[in-house]
Design an enzyme around this catalytic site. Sequence first.
Site, short mmCIF file in Angstrom:
data_model
loop_
_atom_site.label_atom_id
_atom_site.label_comp_id
_atom_site.label_asym_id
_atom_site.label_seq_id
_atom_site.Cartn_x
_atom_site.Cartn_y
_atom_site.Cartn_z
N GLU A 166 -10.39 23.25 7.49
CA GLU A 166 -9.92 23.57 6.14
C GLU A 166 -10.94 24.40 5.37
O GLU A 166 -12.07 24.61 5.83
CB GLU A 166 -9.56 22.27 5.41
CG GLU A 166 -8.40 21.57 6.10
CD GLU A 166 -7.88 20.35 5.36
OE1 GLU A 166 -8.54 19.88 4.42
OE2 GLU A 166 -6.79 19.89 5.75
N ASN A 167 -10.51 24.85 4.20
CA ASN A 167 -11.36 25.71 3.38
C ASN A 167 -11.09 25.40 1.91
O ASN A 167 -9.94 25.06 1.56
CB ASN A 167 -11.02 27.19 3.68
CG ASN A 167 -12.03 28.13 3.09
OD1 ASN A 167 -12.07 28.38 1.90
ND2 ASN A 167 -12.88 28.67 3.94
N GLU A 191 -3.84 23.67 16.24
CA GLU A 191 -3.16 24.35 17.35
C GLU A 191 -3.61 25.79 17.47
O GLU A 191 -3.82 26.31 18.57
CB GLU A 191 -1.63 24.32 17.14
CG GLU A 191 -1.02 22.93 17.18
CD GLU A 191 -0.93 22.27 15.81
OE1 GLU A 191 -1.85 22.51 14.98
OE2 GLU A 191 0.02 21.53 15.56
N CYS A 246 -4.87 25.58 11.29
CA CYS A 246 -4.41 24.39 12.01
C CYS A 246 -5.10 24.24 13.36
O CYS A 246 -5.55 25.23 13.97
CB CYS A 246 -2.91 24.48 12.27
SG CYS A 246 -1.88 24.46 10.80
N CYS A 305 3.42 23.13 12.72
CA CYS A 305 4.03 23.81 11.59
C CYS A 305 4.67 25.12 12.07
O CYS A 305 4.47 25.56 13.21
CB CYS A 305 2.97 24.10 10.52
SG CYS A 305 1.89 25.49 10.90
N CYS A 359 2.29 27.78 13.47
CA CYS A 359 1.79 27.43 14.81
C CYS A 359 2.87 27.61 15.87
O CYS A 359 2.58 28.01 17.00
CB CYS A 359 1.25 26.00 14.82
SG CYS A 359 -0.29 25.85 13.91
N1 THU Z 1 -2.22 20.80 10.32
C1 THU Z 1 -2.55 21.09 11.62
O1 THU Z 1 -3.71 21.29 11.97
N2 THU Z 1 -1.53 21.13 12.52
C2 THU Z 1 -0.24 20.84 12.26
O2 THU Z 1 0.60 20.91 13.15
C3 THU Z 1 0.17 20.47 10.90
C4 THU Z 1 -0.87 20.58 9.86
C5 THU Z 1 -3.31 20.71 9.36
C6 THU Z 1 -3.36 21.79 8.32
C7 THU Z 1 -4.14 21.09 7.21
O3 THU Z 1 -5.52 21.19 7.48
C8 THU Z 1 -3.74 19.64 7.35
O4 THU Z 1 -3.19 19.50 8.65
C9 THU Z 1 -2.72 19.18 6.32
O5 THU Z 1 -1.65 20.04 6.26
#
Ligand code: THU
Length: 161
Positions: free
Chosen positions: A64-65, A75, A73, A112, A115
């Site tokens: 995250e940032n 993936e 994400c 998501c 991804c």
């Molecule tokens: N996130 C993922 O890394 N993969 C997913 O499939 C769904 C969401 C992350 C993005 C963000 O850092 C956190 O989960 C909450 O949305």
Amino acid sequence: MKQHTYGFNYEVYDDISQLSTADADLLAAARLVTNKAYAPYSKFNVGAAARLENGELLLGTNQENASYPVGICAERVLLGTAATLHPDIPVVAMAISFNTTKEISNHPISPCGMCRQSLLEYETRFHKPIRLIMGGMQGPVYVVESAKQMLPFAFTGEELK
Ligand code: THU
């Protein structure tokens, strides 16, 4: 006018113990690597583990940032790593898990939309489906045979030829 229906098959397992050894190992790796996520804002740690066609396992976590949209994400971190380290070896399976202090991680999460689009690009590039294994730290596990199934009416590079 004709009515069309889109659907796809997926497998539902009660828990990790019902999976094949290969799938269970991958999900276990995804669960473990949730510890390495950088998710100070959402506190939603995602771990992903990929199996390459040569058997090698690679890992990814969400990063995250402070400027929220900049975060990426797990993936896509993982696909970028795989494509960089092994640009000629397809990913054949990816397990996705999550952990958070906010709830019990006892159900699957699925990638998501962004991804899914990245997974589809990777499948198209390598002409290989990516088997998706989705589960929380405990509880039921969903398995989908190809990421493509989860993105109907996808926009692909075919349009750009
Ligand atoms: N996130 C993922 O890394 N993969 C997913 O499939 C769904 C969401 C992350 C993005 C963000 O850092 C956190 O989960 C909450 O949305």
